[in-house]
Scaffold this active site. Structure first.
Site, PDB file in Angstrom:
ATOM      1  N   GLU A   1       0.805  -0.808   0.325  1.00 34.86           N
ATOM      2  CA  GLU A   1      -0.206   0.000  -0.024  1.00 34.86           C
ATOM      3  C   GLU A   1       0.801   0.719  -0.253  1.00 34.86           C
ATOM      4  O   GLU A   1       1.032   2.111  -1.154  1.00 34.86           O
ATOM      5  CB  GLU A   1      -0.688  -0.150   0.753  1.00 34.86           C
ATOM      6  CG  GLU A   1      -2.033   1.302   1.597  1.00 34.86           C
ATOM      7  CD  GLU A   1      -2.557   1.649   0.229  1.00 34.86           C
ATOM      8  OE1 GLU A   1      -3.112   2.859   0.407  1.00 34.86           O
ATOM      9  OE2 GLU A   1      -3.463   0.592  -0.365  1.00 34.86           O
TER      10      GLU A   1
ATOM     11  N   HIS B   1      -3.339  -9.363 -17.071  1.00 33.36           N
ATOM     12  CA  HIS B   1      -4.574  -9.426 -17.075  1.00 33.36           C
ATOM     13  C   HIS B   1      -5.154  -7.877 -16.318  1.00 33.36           C
ATOM     14  O   HIS B   1      -5.538  -7.300 -17.868  1.00 33.36           O
ATOM     15  CB  HIS B   1      -5.236  -9.593 -16.361  1.00 33.36           C
ATOM     16  CG  HIS B   1      -7.132 -10.090 -16.980  1.00 33.36           C
ATOM     17  ND1 HIS B   1      -7.260 -10.531 -18.048  1.00 33.36           N
ATOM     18  CD2 HIS B   1      -8.190  -9.659 -16.303  1.00 33.36           C
ATOM     19  CE1 HIS B   1      -8.515 -10.758 -18.078  1.00 33.36           C
ATOM     20  NE2 HIS B   1      -8.906  -9.990 -17.385  1.00 33.36           N
TER      21      HIS B   1
END
Length: 300
Positions: free
Chosen positions: A60, A278
């Site tokens: 994060e 992806h």
């Protein structure tokens, strides 16, 4: 000449940074690191540098750091672009899109951390950052004058290809949103098989998560068929224009890779590297389709 060269390097650096922001956001979601810094923003657990840094906190923090650097880089790129290539008709529009959407992206990201938004709102985060990336990508192409290298200003496009390209670019955004919703609603493995939800059983989804997953697959299937048709139409009827022929060839390759990684995501139980690929392929495909829109605006 030196200033022009520096602007090119800055645009390349910013485009790569924005790509890392996209992939970083997907990484945060896939690893469950969205709460890695608790509900604190821009601080982490109320501190500038937390004392305890597990993997989720590190991911994060890295995403926030890259996003912050991208914000500064985009701002600087916008200022210099308006100064040096402001005479080009698309420059200011792309600059406003770049800076506007990256700020919107930052605000939604902050809101997600502080107020725990639902999946439908969080899915917008990826879509908004995608628009910002595409604007920066197009600005970079403008700076490098790619159109002139491919004689793109001499394009003569029929209404059919124009309509399909605009339609595809609009439709793919809904497909991307549905894919982001799959991630944020944790519906990636709601269906154990592919392309059907259950192996050998053609039945309607049985719960919310299956509906989210199968809705995304249905939209992705439509996109694949549609883009395949348009790509072969463009390659067959516009072979004299390299930018159209090879551009749509790349688009077809990207959609094939996108479908393949989507299937592999199920077969590998959401392998992290497959999932990130992806996200990468759809980002590149959306940027390419946005470039086609730019070409349409310039074509005769």
């Amino acid at each position: 000449m030196l200033k022009e060269k520096n602007l090119k390097w800055l645009s390349l650096f910013t485009t790569v940074l924005m790509l890392f922001v996209q992939i970083g956001g997907a990484l945060v979601t896939k690893t469950g690191s969205a709460d890695g810094c608790g509900s604190s923003w821009p601080l982490c657990h109320g501190k500038f540098v937390p004392t305890h840094i597990p993997k989720e906190t590190l991911i994060e923090l890295a995403h926030r750091g890259v996003s912050g650097l991208a914000l500064l880089s985009v701002t600087w790129l916008v200022i210099l672009s308006i100064k040096y290539i402001g005479h080009k008709k698309e420059t200011k529009f792309l600059c406003y899109m770049s800076i506007g959407f990256i700020f919107a992206q930052a605000l939604i990201g902050a809101a997600a951390v502080m107020w725990q938004q639902n999946g439908f709102v969080l899915a917008l985060h990826f879509g908004i950052s995608l628009i910002s990336f595409s604007a920066v990508f197009l600005l970079t192409l403008l700076i490098f004058e790619v159109d002139q290298k491919f004689d793109a200003t001499k394009l003569i496009l029929q209404p059919k290809l124009r309509r399909h390209t605009i339609g595809l670019t609009s439709f793919i955004y809904f497909v991307i949103y549905s894919g982001a919703l799959v991630r944020h609603e944790k519906a990636s493995l709601a269906c154990s098989s592919w392309p059907l939800c259950r192996k050998g059983a053609f039945i309607l989804p049985q719960n919310f998560y299956e509906w989210v997953q199968m809705s995304h697959r249905t939209l992705a299937f439509i996109l694949f068929i549609w883009l395949t048709y348009v790509a072969f139409h463009a390659m067959r009827n516009y072979a004299q224009y390299r930018v159209i022929k090879y551009g749509y060839m790349i688009a077809f390759i990207l959609i094939c890779l996108q479908v393949t990684t989507g299937a592999l995501t199920i077969f590998t139980a959401v392998n992290l590297y497959i999932a990130l690929l992806h996200a990468l392929f759809i980002t590149l495909l959306f940027g390419l389709l946005c470039y086609f829109i730019l070409l349409i605006s310039r074509a005769k």
